[in-house]
Design an enzyme around this catalytic site. Sequence first.
Site, PDB file in Angstrom:
ATOM      1  N   ARG A 121       0.938  -1.229   0.046  1.00 16.32           N
ATOM      2  CA  ARG A 121      -0.127  -0.077  -0.117  1.00 16.32           C
ATOM      3  C   ARG A 121       0.829   1.133   0.022  1.00 16.32           C
ATOM      4  O   ARG A 121       0.947   2.088   0.996  1.00 16.32           O
ATOM      5  CB  ARG A 121      -0.891  -0.107   1.169  1.00 16.32           C
ATOM      6  CG  ARG A 121      -1.786  -1.216   1.032  1.00 16.32           C
ATOM      7  CD  ARG A 121      -2.881  -1.033   2.065  1.00 16.32           C
ATOM      8  NE  ARG A 121      -3.940  -1.786   1.375  1.00 16.32           N
ATOM      9  CZ  ARG A 121      -5.336  -2.200   1.910  1.00 16.32           C
ATOM     10  NH1 ARG A 121      -5.203  -1.866   3.194  1.00 16.32           N
ATOM     11  NH2 ARG A 121      -6.104  -2.702   1.102  1.00 16.32           N
ATOM     12  N   GLN A 126      -0.961   2.308  -6.031  1.00 19.00           N
ATOM     13  CA  GLN A 126      -2.436   2.412  -5.983  1.00 19.00           C
ATOM     14  C   GLN A 126      -2.908   1.980  -7.182  1.00 19.00           C
ATOM     15  O   GLN A 126      -4.032   1.322  -7.019  1.00 19.00           O
ATOM     16  CB  GLN A 126      -2.686   3.851  -5.613  1.00 19.00           C
ATOM     17  CG  GLN A 126      -3.089   3.876  -4.312  1.00 19.00           C
ATOM     18  CD  GLN A 126      -3.152   5.202  -3.752  1.00 19.00           C
ATOM     19  OE1 GLN A 126      -2.956   6.395  -4.546  1.00 19.00           O
ATOM     20  NE2 GLN A 126      -3.728   5.409  -2.402  1.00 19.00           N
ATOM     21  N   ASP A 129      -3.592  -2.016  -7.477  1.00 17.71           N
ATOM     22  CA  ASP A 129      -3.921  -2.608  -6.341  1.00 17.71           C
ATOM     23  C   ASP A 129      -5.516  -3.268  -6.661  1.00 17.71           C
ATOM     24  O   ASP A 129      -6.536  -2.624  -6.656  1.00 17.71           O
ATOM     25  CB  ASP A 129      -4.302  -1.757  -4.986  1.00 17.71           C
ATOM     26  CG  ASP A 129      -4.463  -2.153  -3.948  1.00 17.71           C
ATOM     27  OD1 ASP A 129      -5.027  -3.564  -3.803  1.00 17.71           O
ATOM     28  OD2 ASP A 129      -4.815  -1.510  -2.852  1.00 17.71           O
ATOM     29  N   SER A 132      -8.101  -2.843  -3.764  1.00 20.11           N
ATOM     30  CA  SER A 132      -8.947  -1.720  -3.707  1.00 20.11           C
ATOM     31  C   SER A 132     -10.012  -1.458  -4.741  1.00 20.11           C
ATOM     32  O   SER A 132     -11.199  -0.994  -4.671  1.00 20.11           O
ATOM     33  CB  SER A 132      -8.301  -0.535  -3.895  1.00 20.11           C
ATOM     34  OG  SER A 132      -7.076  -0.299  -2.912  1.00 20.11           O
ATOM     35  N   TYR A 229      -3.787  -1.277   7.491  1.00 18.51           N
ATOM     36  CA  TYR A 229      -4.507  -2.416   7.765  1.00 18.51           C
ATOM     37  C   TYR A 229      -4.932  -2.469   9.164  1.00 18.51           C
ATOM     38  O   TYR A 229      -4.019  -1.892  10.068  1.00 18.51           O
ATOM     39  CB  TYR A 229      -3.775  -3.755   7.330  1.00 18.51           C
ATOM     40  CG  TYR A 229      -3.966  -4.260   6.092  1.00 18.51           C
ATOM     41  CD1 TYR A 229      -5.114  -4.563   5.359  1.00 18.51           C
ATOM     42  CD2 TYR A 229      -2.747  -4.011   5.205  1.00 18.51           C
ATOM     43  CE1 TYR A 229      -5.059  -4.759   4.035  1.00 18.51           C
ATOM     44  CE2 TYR A 229      -2.660  -4.596   3.865  1.00 18.51           C
ATOM     45  CZ  TYR A 229      -4.083  -4.727   3.464  1.00 18.51           C
ATOM     46  OH  TYR A 229      -3.950  -5.203   2.021  1.00 18.51           O
TER      47      TYR A 229
END
Length: 374
Positions: A121, A126, A129, A132, A229
Amino acid sequence: MRIAVLAERGAGESRVALTPETAKKFIALGADVAVEEGAGVSASITDEAYRDAGAEVAAAAKVVEGADIVLGVQAPDVALLAGAKPGAWVAATFDPFREKARVEAYAKEGLEALSMEFMPRITRAQSMDVLSSQSNLAGYKAVLAAANVYGRAFPMMMTAAGTVQAAKVFVMGVGVAGLQAIATAKRLGAQVSATDVRSATKEQIQSLGAKPVFVEEVAGIEGEGSGGYATEMSEEYQQAQAKLVSEHIAKQDIVITTALIPGRDAPRLISDAQIASMKPGSVIFDLAVAQGGNVEGSQPDQTVEKHGVQIIGYSNTAGHLAADASALFARNLYNFLSAFWDSEAGKPVLDEEIGDAVRLTQGGKVVNERLSTQ
Ligand code: NAD
């Protein structure tokens, strides 16, 4: 460089790891792209569309023959990869903590498994990912599915026949899915509240116009938590949270739960006694149902009715939006491989930060730190 994509074989899997758009982009990088016949059908993509994009469309064995890289939504069974080049990369989701036998099998076959769930992360990752991109769609779909089952309306309506009250929606777990669930429920006109263990989410909840409901007497997780997390909470916190939920939940019409802890079963957030305190006709959507569930008694792909409350949850929520989920998943894979494309070598060359994070197997061994420390 041959990139191969098979049709997904997992039960209920409707997504595909390549779209005509990403096929074109890989071809522009200099790769050959091959797709199994019918791979895109459940995501509304025809074989013709892949052919028009320049991809070869053929039977599975032909597609995999001589492949350097195989892309998947869920990692294919190793038996299907027999014709790939020695040491071929497979970029897909592996569910590595639960599917240890599959990871071992990849190592044994000398394949290089790249687990998209282990994407770090960090800002530059991004766009790569998949957790996500898929969670965002899942959060949206969860609210629509709950609204569909709910026997009342979401927005307040003032009609000649009288007033319809706005639905009260409570979102538990405010990561990517939870934020989209809040936004979707707000757009539908509900009164929304939300909770999380990470203190950074309080402001995010407020910025979406929802009400934060937080445990105050025991400290939760400061800021974003480690790598964004959550971890398992103390016994004391769990008790305080259960008390808070009991007080709040009886007044809610819809509850969307999204809480996950990487590498562990999902935390239990709602007990049978708490369900019993809700009004008949209320609806709970358990987005964590495939990871063990946040809600007592929830079952994947079933509607369970308890104490007059309907409890639903899909084993693959993003798969209920197969076309968009595939488009975003495929872009995540393209963004990942293209970011590392070495034009002289004509192939991607991973760096340590991302390569070591996602690589599960290499040279016949399981090489990922997160798997050896579990
Ligand atoms: P997740 O799917 O792991 O968990 C969902 C949510 O449940 C999290 O917010 C978590 O804190 C919460 N949760 C866990 N246990 C709980 C409990 N007992 N009670 C209540 N809530 C509980 O989380 P996620 O959606 O993957 O995102 C987590 C964070 O990571 C977010 O802040 C997100 O913005 C960030 N993120 C960053 C990047 C990046 O920078 N590349 C990518 C994705 C996510």
